[in-house]
Design a protein around this motif. Structure first.
Motif, PDB file in Angstrom:
ATOM      1  N   ASN A  97      -1.404   1.893 -13.647  1.00 38.19           N
ATOM      2  CA  ASN A  97      -2.321   1.092 -14.458  1.00 38.19           C
ATOM      3  C   ASN A  97      -2.742   1.851 -15.711  1.00 38.19           C
ATOM      4  O   ASN A  97      -2.779   1.289 -16.813  1.00 38.19           O
ATOM      5  CB  ASN A  97      -3.547   0.729 -13.632  1.00 38.19           C
ATOM      6  N   SER A  98      -3.052   3.139 -15.544  1.00 36.65           N
ATOM      7  CA  SER A  98      -3.460   3.951 -16.684  1.00 36.65           C
ATOM      8  C   SER A  98      -2.341   4.069 -17.710  1.00 36.65           C
ATOM      9  O   SER A  98      -2.574   3.974 -18.919  1.00 36.65           O
ATOM     10  CB  SER A  98      -3.875   5.350 -16.197  1.00 36.65           C
ATOM     11  N   TYR A 276      -7.400   6.904 -14.485  1.00 36.18           N
ATOM     12  CA  TYR A 276      -6.722   8.182 -14.270  1.00 36.18           C
ATOM     13  C   TYR A 276      -7.664   9.168 -13.590  1.00 36.18           C
ATOM     14  O   TYR A 276      -7.292   9.873 -12.646  1.00 36.18           O
ATOM     15  CB  TYR A 276      -6.278   8.735 -15.629  1.00 36.18           C
ATOM     16  N   LEU A 277      -8.897   9.217 -14.078  1.00 35.60           N
ATOM     17  CA  LEU A 277      -9.890  10.134 -13.516  1.00 35.60           C
ATOM     18  C   LEU A 277     -10.258   9.728 -12.093  1.00 35.60           C
ATOM     19  O   LEU A 277     -10.441  10.584 -11.212  1.00 35.60           O
ATOM     20  CB  LEU A 277     -11.134  10.138 -14.400  1.00 35.60           C
ATOM     21  N   TYR A 278     -10.339   8.418 -11.841  1.00 43.30           N
ATOM     22  CA  TYR A 278     -10.672   7.938 -10.504  1.00 43.30           C
ATOM     23  C   TYR A 278      -9.576   8.301  -9.498  1.00 43.30           C
ATOM     24  O   TYR A 278      -9.863   8.629  -8.340  1.00 43.30           O
ATOM     25  CB  TYR A 278     -10.884   6.429 -10.522  1.00 43.30           C
ATOM     26  N   GLN A 279      -8.330   8.270  -9.933  1.00 45.18           N
ATOM     27  CA  GLN A 279      -7.231   8.662  -9.054  1.00 45.18           C
ATOM     28  C   GLN A 279      -7.362  10.126  -8.629  1.00 45.18           C
ATOM     29  O   GLN A 279      -7.138  10.476  -7.467  1.00 45.18           O
ATOM     30  CB  GLN A 279      -5.889   8.444  -9.753  1.00 45.18           C
ATOM     31  N   ASN A 280      -7.759  10.982  -9.575  1.00 39.98           N
ATOM     32  CA  ASN A 280      -7.973  12.388  -9.234  1.00 39.98           C
ATOM     33  C   ASN A 280      -9.133  12.544  -8.256  1.00 39.98           C
ATOM     34  O   ASN A 280      -9.108  13.408  -7.375  1.00 39.98           O
ATOM     35  CB  ASN A 280      -8.244  13.204 -10.506  1.00 39.98           C
ATOM     36  N   TYR A 281     -10.152  11.703  -8.395  1.00 41.90           N
ATOM     37  CA  TYR A 281     -11.290  11.731  -7.474  1.00 41.90           C
ATOM     38  C   TYR A 281     -10.852  11.324  -6.069  1.00 41.90           C
ATOM     39  O   TYR A 281     -11.227  11.960  -5.075  1.00 41.90           O
ATOM     40  CB  TYR A 281     -12.380  10.785  -7.988  1.00 41.90           C
ATOM     41  N   VAL A 282     -10.026  10.295  -5.968  1.00 42.20           N
ATOM     42  CA  VAL A 282      -9.521   9.845  -4.670  1.00 42.20           C
ATOM     43  C   VAL A 282      -8.661  10.923  -4.029  1.00 42.20           C
ATOM     44  O   VAL A 282      -8.775  11.205  -2.821  1.00 42.20           O
ATOM     45  CB  VAL A 282      -8.719   8.542  -4.830  1.00 42.20           C
ATOM     46  N   ASP A 283      -7.791  11.550  -4.818  1.00 42.46           N
ATOM     47  CA  ASP A 283      -6.937  12.617  -4.292  1.00 42.46           C
ATOM     48  C   ASP A 283      -7.766  13.794  -3.794  1.00 42.46           C
ATOM     49  O   ASP A 283      -7.438  14.414  -2.772  1.00 42.46           O
ATOM     50  CB  ASP A 283      -5.962  13.091  -5.369  1.00 42.46           C
TER      51      ASP A 283
END
Length: 304
Positions: A97-98, A276-283
């Motif tokens: 998406n990003s 993009y930042l939220y994906q890093n938070y989930v990881d």
């Protein structure tokens, strides 16, 4: 000169390097690549850094600060793709998406009119600036991925001193290449006149170059350090954090024009960066839960 100043202050890094360097243990010494291999890695990356800095300088010369910063957001697109192929980074729906949103944001700028060009910049130079910035963004993402690959496959040191070594030696090569380019292009002949025409005076001109160069080294150590500690992908996310607000700062401080297309492109860039930042938070949440799940698992009884 704008290219040279981005790496010329690397000698200041020897100060922290003397305090951070730790004795090399036997395992590091046996696993590390040969001197020739390490030298080739530093030389190739350093030469690429010089080329990347030159492309960024050309882009900033021919584009307004707001347009330039929005195009630079494409670093995340290139970083996602290159990290997938070079560093084994997974490609999730949020990252996809990003990538799509940032691609559309850049496309809007590509078809935007040229009313925000700096004075004296022709349509052709505007296109050159756009392509140079886009190429620089791709090369920057490639550089971060190659650095991560070098840390994992070639350097193989667990101390933070390797970050300073990477920055010092690549900046040394990049500075040498930039100096050759400065004299080969003949631009060194105009430096005296440029200094004399600086409205704030010669001293201010020199101090601007000096402190800009030092600031670049601080920034570069942070970028390379994040590659070493986390990943090239995360480093690129953090390094582009300011791109979402740079267009606003450019309007307030530099009086850049902000038309409707650029506002939409900026909002899309913020949205793409946010996912993009939220994906890093989930990881990060998954990474923290994994060890705790292992610790909580019942252990099998053993008979003596």
């Amino acid at each position: 000169m704008a290219t040279l100043v981005q790496t010329a202050a690397f000698p200041v890094l020897f100060i922290p390097y003397l305090f951070i360097t730790s004795p090399q243990n036997d395992s590091e010494g046996s696993n590390r690549a040969s001197f020739i291999t390490v030298s080739v890695v530093y030389f190739v990356i350093g030469a690429m850094v010089a080329g990347d800095n030159m492309l960024y300088s050309i882009g900033l010369l021919y584009l307004s600060a707001s347009t330039y910063s929005l195009i630079c957001a494409t670093q995340l697109i290139f970083s996602a793709v290159l990290s997938f192929f070079l560093n084994g980074q997974k490609f999730t729906a949020l990252i996809m998406n990003s990538v799509v949103v940032l691609s559309l944001s850049t496309a809007l700028l590509a078809v935007n009119d040229d009313t925000d060009k700096p004075s004296g910049v022709t349509k052709w130079k505007y296109v050159i600036g756009f392509l140079a910035t886009l190429g620089a963004s791709a090369m920057y993402a490639l550089l971060l991925s190659l650095m991560q690959l070098s840390f994992q496959k070639v350097l193989k040191k667990e101390t933070f001193s390797v970050v300073l070594e990477m920055q010092i030696y690549t900046a040394l090569v990049a500075t040498g290449v930039s100096i050759v380019g400065l004299f080969a292009s003949g631009e060194w002949k105009t430096l005296q006149g440029e200094m004399g025409s600086f409205t704030a005076g010669k001293l201010s001109y020199v101090m601007t170059l000096v402190w800009t160069a030092i600031a670049w080294q601080i920034c570069s150590v942070g970028v390379v350090g994040l590659v070493f500690v986390v990943s090239s992908l995360f480093s690129n996310v953090i390094s582009t954090l300011s791109l979402a607000i740079t267009p606003i700062a450019a309007v307030v401080i530099l009086h850049d024009k902000m038309n409707g297309v650029k506002i939409i492109a900026m909002l899309m860039a913020i949205w793409g960066f946010g996912t993009y930042l939220y994906q890093n938070y989930v990881d990060d949440l998954k990474a923290r839960k994994a060890p705790s799940a292992v610790d909580d698992a019942p252990t099998e009884s053993r008979s003596c």
